[in-house]
Design a protein around this motif. Structure first.
Motif, PDB file in Angstrom:
ATOM      1  N   PRO A  56       0.792  -1.226   0.000  1.00  0.00           N
ATOM      2  CA  PRO A  56       0.000   0.000   0.000  1.00  0.00           C
ATOM      3  C   PRO A  56       0.830   1.283   0.000  1.00  0.00           C
ATOM      4  O   PRO A  56       0.322   2.332  -0.368  1.00  0.00           O
ATOM      5  CB  PRO A  56      -0.825  -0.100   1.286  1.00  0.00           C
ATOM      6  CG  PRO A  56      -0.073  -1.025   2.154  1.00  0.00           C
ATOM      7  CD  PRO A  56       0.638  -1.971   1.243  1.00  0.00           C
ATOM      8  N   ARG A  57       2.090   1.216   0.379  1.00  0.00           N
ATOM      9  CA  ARG A  57       2.948   2.406   0.388  1.00  0.00           C
ATOM     10  C   ARG A  57       4.172   2.086  -0.437  1.00  0.00           C
ATOM     11  O   ARG A  57       5.059   1.383   0.026  1.00  0.00           O
ATOM     12  CB  ARG A  57       3.381   2.754   1.802  1.00  0.00           C
ATOM     13  CG  ARG A  57       2.276   3.192   2.666  1.00  0.00           C
ATOM     14  CD  ARG A  57       2.736   3.594   4.034  1.00  0.00           C
ATOM     15  NE  ARG A  57       4.029   3.061   4.394  1.00  0.00           N
ATOM     16  CZ  ARG A  57       4.912   3.705   5.141  1.00  0.00           C
ATOM     17  NH1 ARG A  57       4.645   4.889   5.595  1.00  0.00           N
ATOM     18  NH2 ARG A  57       6.058   3.149   5.450  1.00  0.00           N
ATOM     19  N   ALA A  75      -1.340  -0.859  -3.522  1.00  0.00           N
ATOM     20  CA  ALA A  75      -2.646  -1.063  -2.899  1.00  0.00           C
ATOM     21  C   ALA A  75      -2.483  -2.010  -1.722  1.00  0.00           C
ATOM     22  O   ALA A  75      -1.480  -2.721  -1.616  1.00  0.00           O
ATOM     23  CB  ALA A  75      -3.640  -1.662  -3.896  1.00  0.00           C
ATOM     24  N   ALA A  76      -3.477  -1.998  -0.867  1.00  0.00           N
ATOM     25  CA  ALA A  76      -3.581  -3.018   0.177  1.00  0.00           C
ATOM     26  C   ALA A  76      -4.470  -4.120  -0.382  1.00  0.00           C
ATOM     27  O   ALA A  76      -5.246  -3.889  -1.309  1.00  0.00           O
ATOM     28  CB  ALA A  76      -4.197  -2.420   1.438  1.00  0.00           C
ATOM     29  N   SER A  92      -0.633  -1.437   9.512  1.00  0.00           N
ATOM     30  CA  SER A  92      -1.894  -2.144   9.650  1.00  0.00           C
ATOM     31  C   SER A  92      -3.052  -1.316   9.105  1.00  0.00           C
ATOM     32  O   SER A  92      -3.013  -0.092   9.119  1.00  0.00           O
ATOM     33  CB  SER A  92      -2.135  -2.447  11.130  1.00  0.00           C
ATOM     34  OG  SER A  92      -3.415  -3.014  11.315  1.00  0.00           O
ATOM     35  N   LEU A  93      -4.072  -2.010   8.660  1.00  0.00           N
ATOM     36  CA  LEU A  93      -5.316  -1.366   8.254  1.00  0.00           C
ATOM     37  C   LEU A  93      -6.289  -1.310   9.421  1.00  0.00           C
ATOM     38  O   LEU A  93      -7.370  -0.761   9.298  1.00  0.00           O
ATOM     39  CB  LEU A  93      -5.962  -2.137   7.098  1.00  0.00           C
ATOM     40  CG  LEU A  93      -5.175  -2.195   5.797  1.00  0.00           C
ATOM     41  CD1 LEU A  93      -5.883  -3.085   4.795  1.00  0.00           C
ATOM     42  CD2 LEU A  93      -4.940  -0.821   5.236  1.00  0.00           C
ATOM     43  N   LYS A  94      -5.921  -1.877  10.543  1.00  0.00           N
ATOM     44  CA  LYS A  94      -6.837  -1.975  11.682  1.00  0.00           C
ATOM     45  C   LYS A  94      -6.284  -1.318  12.937  1.00  0.00           C
ATOM     46  O   LYS A  94      -6.587  -1.730  14.035  1.00  0.00           O
ATOM     47  CB  LYS A  94      -7.131  -3.445  11.957  1.00  0.00           C
ATOM     48  CG  LYS A  94      -7.780  -4.111  10.775  1.00  0.00           C
ATOM     49  CD  LYS A  94      -8.111  -5.543  11.037  1.00  0.00           C
ATOM     50  CE  LYS A  94      -8.605  -6.137   9.753  1.00  0.00           C
ATOM     51  NZ  LYS A  94      -9.783  -6.844   9.814  1.00  0.00           N
ATOM     52  N   VAL A 107      -5.402   4.585   1.672  1.00  0.00           N
ATOM     53  CA  VAL A 107      -4.816   3.791   0.586  1.00  0.00           C
ATOM     54  C   VAL A 107      -5.907   3.054  -0.175  1.00  0.00           C
ATOM     55  O   VAL A 107      -6.995   2.812   0.356  1.00  0.00           O
ATOM     56  CB  VAL A 107      -3.774   2.769   1.128  1.00  0.00           C
ATOM     57  CG1 VAL A 107      -2.601   3.476   1.785  1.00  0.00           C
ATOM     58  CG2 VAL A 107      -4.409   1.776   2.083  1.00  0.00           C
ATOM     59  N   GLN A 108      -5.606   2.711  -1.395  1.00  0.00           N
ATOM     60  CA  GLN A 108      -6.514   1.922  -2.219  1.00  0.00           C
ATOM     61  C   GLN A 108      -6.477   0.472  -1.738  1.00  0.00           C
ATOM     62  O   GLN A 108      -5.422  -0.042  -1.349  1.00  0.00           O
ATOM     63  CB  GLN A 108      -6.084   1.995  -3.682  1.00  0.00           C
ATOM     64  CG  GLN A 108      -6.996   1.236  -4.612  1.00  0.00           C
ATOM     65  CD  GLN A 108      -6.534   1.312  -6.057  1.00  0.00           C
ATOM     66  OE1 GLN A 108      -5.397   1.624  -6.349  1.00  0.00           O
ATOM     67  NE2 GLN A 108      -7.428   0.993  -6.962  1.00  0.00           N
ATOM     68  N   VAL A 109      -7.622  -0.203  -1.783  1.00  0.00           N
ATOM     69  CA  VAL A 109      -7.713  -1.620  -1.423  1.00  0.00           C
ATOM     70  C   VAL A 109      -8.246  -2.381  -2.628  1.00  0.00           C
ATOM     71  O   VAL A 109      -9.206  -1.954  -3.267  1.00  0.00           O
ATOM     72  CB  VAL A 109      -8.654  -1.839  -0.209  1.00  0.00           C
ATOM     73  CG1 VAL A 109      -8.787  -3.324   0.116  1.00  0.00           C
ATOM     74  CG2 VAL A 109      -8.161  -1.063   0.996  1.00  0.00           C
ATOM     75  N   LYS A 110      -7.593  -3.495  -2.954  1.00  0.00           N
ATOM     76  CA  LYS A 110      -8.041  -4.379  -4.038  1.00  0.00           C
ATOM     77  C   LYS A 110      -8.167  -5.796  -3.494  1.00  0.00           C
ATOM     78  O   LYS A 110      -7.465  -6.164  -2.558  1.00  0.00           O
ATOM     79  CB  LYS A 110      -7.024  -4.387  -5.184  1.00  0.00           C
ATOM     80  CG  LYS A 110      -6.925  -3.092  -5.934  1.00  0.00           C
ATOM     81  CD  LYS A 110      -6.013  -3.243  -7.127  1.00  0.00           C
ATOM     82  CE  LYS A 110      -6.053  -2.007  -7.996  1.00  0.00           C
ATOM     83  NZ  LYS A 110      -5.416  -2.233  -9.280  1.00  0.00           N
ATOM     84  N   THR A 111      -9.029  -6.587  -4.111  1.00  0.00           N
ATOM     85  CA  THR A 111      -9.131  -7.995  -3.732  1.00  0.00           C
ATOM     86  C   THR A 111      -8.096  -8.793  -4.519  1.00  0.00           C
ATOM     87  O   THR A 111      -7.650  -8.357  -5.592  1.00  0.00           O
ATOM     88  CB  THR A 111     -10.532  -8.571  -4.019  1.00  0.00           C
ATOM     89  OG1 THR A 111     -10.735  -8.592  -5.443  1.00  0.00           O
ATOM     90  CG2 THR A 111     -11.628  -7.757  -3.327  1.00  0.00           C
TER      91      THR A 111
END
Length: 133
Positions: A56-57, A75-76, A92-94, A107-111
């Motif tokens: 993500p970075r 992306a994350a 962390s995202l949490k 940040v952008q999140v993708k599956t």
């Protein structure tokens, strides 16, 4: 994971791939670090297999395209697409630590399915997520 532990884990995973007669067509590397020693193992054992780096970075990790000449995705990875708050302190995202407020960014999140759609199937996915689980 320490640098030597990552090397050992990468070599062991390759041993299992060999034992099971599995050759990936694409290696997806989630959580590319500044050194990411597993990348050297993939290059050594699977030099012709594309390695997709996801983090993500990306700014501190600009070494990826120079050294590996492989696709990178900034992306994350998550269960749903969109955006999320990323904590640069605990990676962390949490994160719920209020003292980390200055080091948070969107940040952008993708599956994984979205990412995988653009590459050849028969994937090996390496996830080095440092507490982001």
């Amino acid at each position: 994971m320490s640098k030597s532990a990552a090397h050992v884990a990468a070599v062991i995973s390759c041993w299992f791939m060999h034992r099971e007669n599995f050759t990936p067509k694409t290696i997806i590397n989630v959580g590319v670090g500044k050194t990411s020693p597993e990348l050297d193992v993939w290059m050594w054992l699977h030099p012709d297999v594309p390695r997709i780096g996801i983090d993500p970075r990306w700014s501190p990790r600009g070494n990826w395209t120079k050294r590996y000449k492989q696709p990178q995705i900034v992306a994350a990875v998550g269960r749903v697409s969109g955006s999320a708050t990323f904590c640069g302190d605990c990676r962390s995202l949490k994160c719920s630590d209020e003292s980390h407020m200055l080091h948070r960014s969107t940040v952008q999140v993708k599956t994984l399915d979205e990412i995988a759609a653009d590459f050849a199937a028969q994937f090996f996915v390496w996830m080095d997520i440092d507490g982001s689980e």
